[in-house]
Design an enzyme around this catalytic site. Sequence first.
Site, PDB file in Angstrom:
ATOM      1  N   GLU A   7       0.841  -1.198   0.000  1.00 51.82           N
ATOM      2  CA  GLU A   7       0.000   0.000   0.000  1.00 51.82           C
ATOM      3  C   GLU A   7       0.878   1.252   0.000  1.00 51.82           C
ATOM      4  OE1 GLU A   7      -2.252   0.510   3.627  1.00 51.82           O
ATOM      5  OE2 GLU A   7      -3.523   2.073   2.772  1.00 51.82           O
ATOM      6  N   ASP A  53      -5.173   3.337  -1.676  1.00 54.59           N
ATOM      7  CA  ASP A  53      -5.950   3.986  -0.618  1.00 54.59           C
ATOM      8  C   ASP A  53      -6.232   5.416  -1.075  1.00 54.59           C
ATOM      9  OD1 ASP A  53      -6.547   5.642   1.636  1.00 54.59           O
ATOM     10  OD2 ASP A  53      -5.697   4.151   2.981  1.00 54.59           O
ATOM     11  N   THR A  54      -7.518   5.745  -1.196  1.00 56.95           N
ATOM     12  CA  THR A  54      -7.890   7.057  -1.756  1.00 56.95           C
ATOM     13  C   THR A  54      -7.396   8.217  -0.893  1.00 56.95           C
ATOM     14  OG1 THR A  54     -10.046   6.844  -0.659  1.00 56.95           O
ATOM     15  CG2 THR A  54      -9.917   6.208  -2.993  1.00 56.95           C
ATOM     16  N   HIS A  58      -4.508   8.442   0.700  1.00 50.47           N
ATOM     17  CA  HIS A  58      -3.114   8.693   0.325  1.00 50.47           C
ATOM     18  C   HIS A  58      -3.019   9.171  -1.123  1.00 50.47           C
ATOM     19  CE1 HIS A  58      -1.720   7.033   4.105  1.00 50.47           C
ATOM     20  NE2 HIS A  58      -2.472   5.972   3.899  1.00 50.47           N
ATOM     21  N   HIS A  86      -8.488   0.604  -0.121  1.00 54.89           N
ATOM     22  CA  HIS A  86      -8.971   1.310   1.070  1.00 54.89           C
ATOM     23  C   HIS A  86      -9.735   2.539   0.605  1.00 54.89           C
ATOM     24  CE1 HIS A  86      -6.050  -0.130   4.486  1.00 54.89           C
ATOM     25  NE2 HIS A  86      -7.102  -0.910   4.336  1.00 54.89           N
ATOM     26  N   ARG A  93      -9.977  11.573   6.645  1.00 61.36           N
ATOM     27  CA  ARG A  93     -10.220  10.246   7.221  1.00 61.36           C
ATOM     28  C   ARG A  93     -11.534  10.183   7.995  1.00 61.36           C
ATOM     29  NH1 ARG A  93      -4.292   7.443   7.600  1.00 61.36           N
ATOM     30  NH2 ARG A  93      -5.384   5.879   6.477  1.00 61.36           N
ATOM     31  N   GLU A 122     -11.987   2.844   5.662  1.00 64.32           N
ATOM     32  CA  GLU A 122     -11.079   3.228   6.741  1.00 64.32           C
ATOM     33  C   GLU A 122     -11.457   4.614   7.227  1.00 64.32           C
ATOM     34  OE1 GLU A 122      -6.559   1.619   6.913  1.00 64.32           O
ATOM     35  OE2 GLU A 122      -6.916   3.262   5.572  1.00 64.32           O
TER      36      GLU A 122
END
Length: 281
Positions: free
Chosen positions: A142, A175-176, A178, A201, A207, A236
């Site tokens: 990731e 992971d959107t 990041h 993610h 977040r 997440e």
Amino acid sequence: MHAYLFGAPRSQEDWRHVAHGARSAGFDLVEVPLLDASDVDTGAISRALEEHHLAVSCSAGLTAAMDISSEDTEAVKRGEAALMRAVSAAARLRSPTLSGVLYSSLAANDRPATSKGRANCVEVLSRVAVAAEREGVALGLEPVNRYETNLVNTAAQGLELIEAIGSANVFLQLDTFHMNIEESDLATPVTEAGGRLGYVHAGESHRGPLGTGTVDFETFFRTLRSIRYGGPIVFESFTTGVPLGGLQGALRVWRDLWTDANAVGRQAREFLDARMGLEPS
Ligand code: MN
């Protein structure tokens, strides 16, 4: 959903609470973070998840003292041992995957990664990939933002590292949260990864609840559908209102973004179903 939506579980009772919460919010998979795989009651976790017919996936991260991308050979050794323990725990949980920041410490750096450090990382992950394959566990890398690692911040860097490891047992995770920090857009990384994308993610820019930040989810999910992505999509979200243990500091969770995990989870599931063109569950 990531297990910590309901706070860092320790006891069997905690895991039952997580599993019950996941099922009531409409999820069908729980990601189990193996932050310390030497101290995890896999039997208790399996029982709790099975009670609610939930699938399982595992994630892991490394501390600075276990950084396989460093030049410190002792740290590299500790990191390899920690990854091997995480693979065994994932296998005991019958998770088909172990993913996350498996390639370096999850920590802020004040200098770039070195080529020697990267070579250490490739060497270790090559061995871990072989061991994991024997246990039926695929490894996912990731990419995370620059404040959490200095080695793999983008999908392109992740794919390069996978290429260097040279094992078909390693896939890319996106992971959107990041991507929103590091990528130029949220479509190109998905199309470039194609069939090598194995895990997603879904996280908002702060977040918090999906759809309340700046992440371009429309583009991201349209592109996922276009490559016919069929792997897990894991929600997440982290807030100070639930106990996160060591993860609070590692992920820099300093703000209270919601109070009701069940409501946030349910909203996330509806949001994701709508964007993936699925009937509400
Ligand atoms: Mn993530």
